[in-house]
Design a protein around this motif. Structure first.
Motif, mmCIF file in Angstrom:
data_model
loop_
_atom_site.group_PDB
_atom_site.id
_atom_site.type_symbol
_atom_site.label_atom_id
_atom_site.label_comp_id
_atom_site.label_asym_id
_atom_site.label_seq_id
_atom_site.Cartn_x
_atom_site.Cartn_y
_atom_site.Cartn_z
ATOM 1 N N ARG A 283 46.044 86.141 -4.499
ATOM 2 C CA ARG A 283 45.077 86.910 -3.705
ATOM 3 C C ARG A 283 45.704 87.927 -2.754
ATOM 4 N NH1 ARG A 283 39.979 84.897 -4.362
ATOM 5 N NH2 ARG A 283 40.174 86.625 -5.754
ATOM 6 N N GLN A 286 49.210 92.155 -2.638
ATOM 7 C CA GLN A 286 48.815 93.541 -2.906
ATOM 8 C C GLN A 286 50.029 94.381 -3.270
ATOM 9 O OE1 GLN A 286 45.862 94.193 -3.364
ATOM 10 N NE2 GLN A 286 44.518 93.041 -1.997
ATOM 11 N N LEU A 311 46.992 88.240 -18.350
ATOM 12 C CA LEU A 311 46.979 88.679 -16.949
ATOM 13 C C LEU A 311 46.010 87.795 -16.194
ATOM 14 C CD1 LEU A 311 46.647 92.567 -17.420
ATOM 15 C CD2 LEU A 311 48.682 91.330 -16.681
ATOM 16 N N GLU A 312 46.389 87.387 -15.006
ATOM 17 C CA GLU A 312 45.483 86.612 -14.165
ATOM 18 C C GLU A 312 45.599 87.198 -12.765
ATOM 19 O OE1 GLU A 312 45.690 82.398 -14.941
ATOM 20 O OE2 GLU A 312 44.873 81.937 -12.959
ATOM 21 N N ILE A 313 44.615 88.001 -12.404
ATOM 22 C CA ILE A 313 44.755 88.872 -11.231
ATOM 23 C C ILE A 313 43.741 88.509 -10.158
ATOM 24 C CG2 ILE A 313 44.877 91.285 -10.488
ATOM 25 C CD1 ILE A 313 46.771 90.779 -12.766
ATOM 26 N N TYR A 314 44.222 88.266 -8.961
ATOM 27 C CA TYR A 314 43.330 87.934 -7.847
ATOM 28 C C TYR A 314 43.431 88.937 -6.699
ATOM 29 C CZ TYR A 314 42.988 83.464 -10.237
ATOM 30 O OH TYR A 314 42.776 82.487 -11.176
ATOM 31 N N ALA A 315 44.186 90.010 -6.897
ATOM 32 C CA ALA A 315 44.298 91.026 -5.850
ATOM 33 C C ALA A 315 43.928 92.358 -6.472
ATOM 34 C CB ALA A 315 45.734 91.069 -5.318
ATOM 35 N N ASP A 316 43.376 93.266 -5.668
ATOM 36 C CA ASP A 316 42.865 94.481 -6.304
ATOM 37 C C ASP A 316 43.826 95.647 -6.328
ATOM 38 O OD1 ASP A 316 42.581 94.738 -3.568
ATOM 39 O OD2 ASP A 316 40.802 95.989 -3.708
ATOM 40 N N ASP A 317 44.734 95.710 -5.355
ATOM 41 C CA ASP A 317 45.590 96.899 -5.299
ATOM 42 C C ASP A 317 46.873 96.648 -6.090
ATOM 43 O OD1 ASP A 317 46.711 99.288 -4.752
ATOM 44 O OD2 ASP A 317 46.960 98.971 -2.604
ATOM 45 N N VAL A 318 46.712 96.579 -7.395
ATOM 46 C CA VAL A 318 47.860 96.219 -8.216
ATOM 47 C C VAL A 318 47.950 97.170 -9.406
ATOM 48 C CG1 VAL A 318 47.743 93.786 -7.631
ATOM 49 C CG2 VAL A 318 46.467 94.603 -9.580
ATOM 50 N N CYS A 320 49.034 96.555 -12.991
ATOM 51 C CA CYS A 320 49.503 95.613 -13.994
ATOM 52 C C CYS A 320 49.137 96.155 -15.361
ATOM 53 C CB CYS A 320 48.836 94.256 -13.837
ATOM 54 S SG CYS A 320 49.248 93.459 -12.297
ATOM 55 N N ALA A 321 50.070 96.053 -16.276
ATOM 56 C CA ALA A 321 49.767 96.500 -17.625
ATOM 57 C C ALA A 321 50.565 95.668 -18.604
ATOM 58 C CB ALA A 321 50.114 97.976 -17.785
#
Lengths: 394, 255, 493
Positions: A283, A286, A311-318, A320-321
């Motif tokens: 979370r 960032q 991908l397992e993403i809990y933060a928004d300012d990332v 990832c690719a």
């Protein structure tokens, strides 16, 4: 391996640590059993089946000459250290059994009878080569701990013929830099590496699999503080009926952490490749940059590749690719080389070599890159590139 | 003396689709020919069929090159025989350095021509000399083949390969595409430096522009899979003015 | 045409404007007398439903077999969703408006209250040409457990097209139903498919004869009205050789505090050279901002490209439901067949989505394409789960997958779980996934140009979803675009 209890009884007199706790770990491991496809982390690697089938010949072993790196050498043969670890104060420390662990860890906690413990607090840059040989079942617990700002390179040169269960624990303090290289060219290696990174620490792992019958290299990196960076790269030259599994879990636990993962799998004969990569961004993590690329080059109609890039993403300012690309040798590239006068077989060999050697683009140490390159080229020249009949429809 | 390249009544296509429909072309050693034509006239197909790319069916006619029937030769055998194609879109091959590639190609061609392979030191000297002559940085030799190269660098790299492999016939397929005027001049100089009485060239282009820099001896207009008109350099200039409108659809009037 | 279209566009814009401030406009409840089965599930209930529908013996036996298998199965736990244990004995498995008791009637005899309900939902059941004559859409309306009416049947019948409720199909076209029912999704395929097979009440049936291009869009509109009722409809679409059909599916439900279960099964069969386009705008009630209420949407959808050159395309816009568990898939069995999956899944507040697709390449020269756009906002969780599998005999298989996630706010989650499997040398598979957020710069730029934050988000998100929206039939695309805006209300401060 398959008779772990008997193995334990035989090993018991030499086992160090809390032997009673280790016996309990074994009991728990036997209860859980070897992981099958039903365990999600082993979705494409059914270990009991792989260990029970007729194994594939490793082919001629390639000797790796690391002398240009001027390393410390540690050689294990059938579980026993045949060189002196005292020079590095690298004596084995027995694992403490953790009964809540997964089956493979429990087996290791019960049966590990050797391994190295590298504790570099403020040493100058050190290079250690750990060579593993022999044909018996071996269990190792290796630990690498680097103090603040310390740099080290550890090479795991695996040329043993039997089954090995290997655990690596890596702890990197702030600004520490570890390069961990695995070369597996034979045997059945089931490895699990955990690495915890403090602020600005860098963990570079390069995994080269060129002929083991079973290769399972799982790595779990935790980027615990800002600036930590994981560079995880693997190359596979799969042949015969070898099963090659690289599995990465990268946990971005802190903001401003970075990871870069690549895998290049060239699969000939009836080889199987597995790529599993899971990027978790917690979370508060960032401004994470996490990039993952997996490519497979299919060289035979019996080869098989399975990929699961998660991908397992809990933060928004990332940022990832991940990307995955699977295919044969590129027909246009092949034509280009042939149009320059290179015959088809050599052109294929060149393209396969170029593909596998993508691993080296991540290697900063020239001497080390040379060792890896020689290894790859020897293995590729030994590869009998049978006429690759693509099943093209008109 | 027989011609370097003699194509007669060549018919080829992909599957059911005919692209080359009875093409005739003769090139003597030392000559530079240009083929111009609208998009879709079959120019690139001709270059691929000549150099032996898979996927094209040759349905008629013949291609004689320096005593060889090209149809009998694999792509690499044609390269060894001295036929060189500078690609319109040079391929990127990650992981293979330019140096490794050049050396592998050069030695394959030398082997095929019955010459000794070149040792590493002489090769390096030769590669440096040739690349410097083209104004290329030594660094370009160490980089992965065409990976991250600009359009101009890729085309220059093609000319470097030509210089290394010393072909008898060089086919330049739309070598000007994607180049600005400065890059075009450098590439053209590289090509001109390799003109010689023993070497033929076939310059395929859509625009007259390239021919300002590489002066052809003969200009052909290709339309609908055939050469429909041939002439001197003035033909290119004429096309520059009138465009290809006359050559689309009904080429019979000019044939 | 263009004038008519611009009028429509303007009307649409006005309509959209009217939605401002409304969160879930379909949340009303209709007061319609219902005929309900007692709560709970047993062999008797299965028999009760079958008897209510006057079904033949073979279908009852099929249901009972499904029920027996369901009893031995476990609820799937692998999806990235969490919800309290469902008490399957506390659900009603059959509810029908009382006025429908005597079986289907012609449209002009349908209970006016029902017609009003559908009118309120924007689905005219009176046969009128929708959208000012631009395009006709035939509708089968399913209310709780039964189909209440199907429009344009006669016109379709002239072409030999069968479009009717599932119950009618069982009576009128038993051979077709018997041949294709369960042929794509076996009754014990998974827990919810087995449950559906045992208790399905109604749904839509479509058969397009060889060589016929269906002259209008066909659509089903699902509505759950009754409280505490599960909805288990079943759709079967068969496109015979060389035919084409475009099918639309919409769904809504009243706002209720309790969760409601929706476990549908959709089977598509495309024979040689046939094409099926199946579009869904799923707008079940998602629950309130605190996660209270909402539909559990556990749906099994699968298409079978059974013969050469068959094509199936799924397009879905998922904005509703508290929990979504749904993987519209394609079995590419015929040589040269192709499958497509275009998806927009939006989750806000406490919604949970686990959706994606499977592309199973069995035939030669098969191709598939997956474009998935997941948007998570609030405290929601949004997962793409997909499988691309190339079997040993599937020479020259091609897949391209693009899987993008957009996060709005720092309390939501986005997951991507693709399984990519190749057992054939000549397979070319490409998968790309990205995660991004709406940047402050983008928001600022839009606001500087006069958009309020929610408009700005809707605009950016619609741009993010463009590749998928383009694949929707026009009237659905308009609805979907509105929904994107509405679903994300309150997601930016």
């Amino acid at each position: 391996m398959l008779n772990a209890l008997a193995h334990f009884e035989r090993a018991k007199p030499h086992l160090s640590g809390d032997v009673e706790a280790r016996a309990q770990a074994l009991q728990q491991a036997e209860l859980l059993g070897l992981p099958t496809r039903r365990v999600e982390a082993w979705h494409y690697t059914d270990l009991p089946r792989l260990l029970n089938r007729a194994s594939s010949p490793s082919g001629a072993l390639t000797g790796n000459d690391f002398s240009a790196l001027k390393p410390h050498y540690l050689v294990f043969e059938n579980g026993q250290l045949s060189t002196d670890a005292a020079q590095l104060s690298a004596e084995f420390v027995a694992p403490e059994a953790d009964l809540s662990a997964d089956a493979m860890t429990l087996y290791n906690h019960a049966l590990a009878e050797n391994g190295v413990t590298l504790n570099f607090d403020n040493s100058p840059e050190t290079i250690v080569v750990i060579e593993t040989k022999g044909s018996e079942t071996q269990h190792f617990m290796h630990r690498v701990k680097l103090g603040a700002g310390v740099k080290a390179t550890v090479v795991d040169d695996h040329a043993a013929l039997g089954y090995s269960n290997v655990i690596w624990h890596v702890e990197l303090a702030a600004d520490a830099q570890l390069t961990l290289v695995h070369i597996q060219q034979s045997g059945q290696y089931v490895g699990h590496c955990t690495a915890n990174l403090a602020a600005n620490a860098q963990f570079k792992q390069m995994t080269l699999l060129t002929g083991g019958d079973v290769a399972r290299h799982a790595t779990h990196v935790k980027l615990q503080q800002a600036g930590a960076k994981a560079d995880l790269h693997s190359a596979i030259l799969g042949r015969a009926v070898s099963h090659n599994d690289v599995t990465y879990t990268i946990e971005h636990q802190a903001a401003d952490t970075h990871s870069h993962t690549t895998s290049h799998q060239a699969l000939a004969d009836a080889a199987r490749g597995v790529f599993q990569g899971k990027v978790i961004v917690q979370r508060d993590a960032q401004r994470v940059d996490a990039q993952m690329q997996a490519r497979a080059m299919m060289l035979s109609s019996e080869a098989e590749i399975n990929a699961k890039p998660e991908l397992e993403i809990y933060a928004d300012d990332v940022a990832c690719a991940h990307g995955t690309a699977i295919g044969e040798i590129d027909a246009d590239a092949l034509f280009f080389l042939r149009a320059r006068g290179i015959d088809e077989a050599s052109a294929r060999q060149l393209l396969i070599t170029g593909f596998v050697e993508q691993l080296l683009t991540h290697c900063d140490d020239k001497a080390l890159a040379d060792v890896l390159r020689r290894h790859i080229e020897q293995k590729i020249s030994a590869l009998t590139l049978t006429k690759l009949e693509a099943d093209h429809a008109v | 003396m027989s011609a370097l390249l003699e194509i007669s009544n060549l018919q080829a296509g992909i599957g059911d689709k005919a692209i080359l429909k009875g093409l005739d072309l003769t090139i003597q050693a030392g000559e530079v020919h240009a083929i111009m034509g609208p998009n879709g006239s079959g120019k690139s197909t001709l270059s691929y069929v000549l150099s032996g790319k898979d996927g094209y069916d040759i349905t008629g006619g013949s291609m004689q090159f320096d005593g060889h029937d090209l149809a009998d030769l694999q792509a690499e055998e044609r390269a060894i025989a001295g036929l060189f194609l500078a690609f319109q879109y040079p391929l990127e091959i990650p992981g293979v350095t330019n140096m490794t590639f050049l050396k592998t190609a050069l030695n394959a061609v030398r082997r095929g021509r019955g010459e000794d392979e070149m040792d590493a030191a002489s090769f390096l000297r030769l590669a440096r000399e040739k690349s410097r002559a083209l104004g290329m940085d030594d660094d370009m030799l160490k980089r992965q083949l065409n990976v991250g190269f600009s359009g101009g660098e890729k085309k220059r790299n093609e000319i470097l390969q030509m210089a290394m492999l010393e072909p008898k016939l060089a086919i330049l397929d739309e070598t000007d595409s994607g180049l600005d005027i400065d890059a075009l001049k450098i590439v053209a100089e590289g090509v001109n430096a390799q003109r010689s009485p023993e070497r033929g060239m076939l310059v395929i282009t859509h625009y007259q522009r390239l021919l300002d820099f590489i002066k052809p001896d003969v200009v052909h207009v290709m339309a609908n899979g055939r050469i429909v008109r041939s002439g001197g350099p003035e033909l290119a200039l004429e096309l520059e003015k009138s465009g290809y409108a006359d050559y689309r659809g009904n080429e019979a009037a000019h044939a | 045409m263009s004038e008519a279209k611009s009028t429509i566009d303007r009307e649409t814009v006005e309509q959209v404007a009217k939605f401002g401030g409304e969160h879930y406009k379909y949340g009303f409840e209709s007061d319609i007398d219902a005929d309900r089965a007692p709560n709970g599930l047993s062999e008797d209930i299965v028999r009760f439903i079958s008897a209510k529908k006057g079904e033949p013996e073979w279908l009852l036996a099929w249901r009972l077999d499904a029920y027996e298998r369901w009893c031995t199965m476990d609820e799937p736990k692998w999806a990235h969703v969490h919800y309290p244990q469902i008490d399957f004995q506390d659900l009603c498995y059959y509810a029908a408006p009382k006025s429908m008791e005597d079986g289907p009637k012609s449209l002009d005899e349908v209970d006016p209250e029902l017609l009003r309900t559908y009118e309120k939902l924007g689905i005219p059941l009176i046969e009128q040409e929708m959208l000012a004559g631009v395009r006709k859409v035939a509708v089968d309306a399913v209310f709780d457990s039964v189909s209440v009416g199907t429009t344009f049947r006669d016109e379709l019948a002239k072409e030999g097209i069968i479009f009717c409720s599932f119950s009618e199909a069982v009576k009128e076209h038993p051979d077709l139903v018997k041949k294709y029912l369960g042929s794509v999704i076996p009754k014990s395929d998974n827990y919810y498919a087995a449950l559906n097979s045992a208790v399905f009440s109604d749904g839509s049936f479509v058969y397009i004869p060889p060589g016929v291009r269906c002259p209008m869009e066909l659509s089903t509109y699902f509505r759950i009205n009754e409280a505490n009722t599960g909805q288990f409809e079943r759709t079967l679409v068969i496109a015979d050789k060389g035919s084409y059909v475009s099918y639309l599916e919409g769904c809504t439900a009243p706002m209720r505090d309790e969760n409601q279960l929706h476990a549908a099964v959709v089977e598509l069969v495309a024979l040689e050279d046939a094409e099926i386009k199946y579009s869904t705008v799923q707008n079940w009630y998602p629950g309130d901002a605190e996660g209270k209420g909402g539909i559990y949407n556990f749906v099994t959808k699968r298409g079978d490209c059974r013969e050469a050159r068959a094509r199936i395309s799924w397009t879905q816009v998922e904005t509703g439901s508290a929990v979504t568990w749904k993987y519209p898939s394609c079995i590419l069995r015929g040589d040269d067949s192709s499958g497509e999956f275009y998806s927009i899944a939006i989750s806000n507040n406490l919604q949970q989505v686990d959706s994606g697709t499977k592309m199973i390449h069995l035939g030669r020269n098969t191709s598939s394409k997956i474009i998935s756009k997941g948007i998570s906002a609030g405290r929601s969780s949004n997962a793409y789960r997909g499988q691309v599998s190339v079997h040993p005999k599937a020479a020259n298989a091609r897949n391209f997958t693009q899987c993008d996630s957009l996060l709005i706010g720092d309390q939501c989650a986005a997951h991507t779980v693709p399984y990519i499997e190749a057992k054939n040398l000549s397979a070319v598979l490409e998968h790309e996934a990205t995660t991004s957020k709406i940047s402050d710069d983008q928001l600022f730029f839009c606001r500087q140009r006069g958009l309020d934050p929610e408009e700005a988000v809707a605009l950016i998100v619609n741009g993010f979803c463009r590749d998928v929206l383009q694949n929707l039939p026009m009237e659905f695309a308009v609805e979907a675009q509105k929904l994107v805006g509405i679903s994300l209300e309150g997601s930016v401060g």
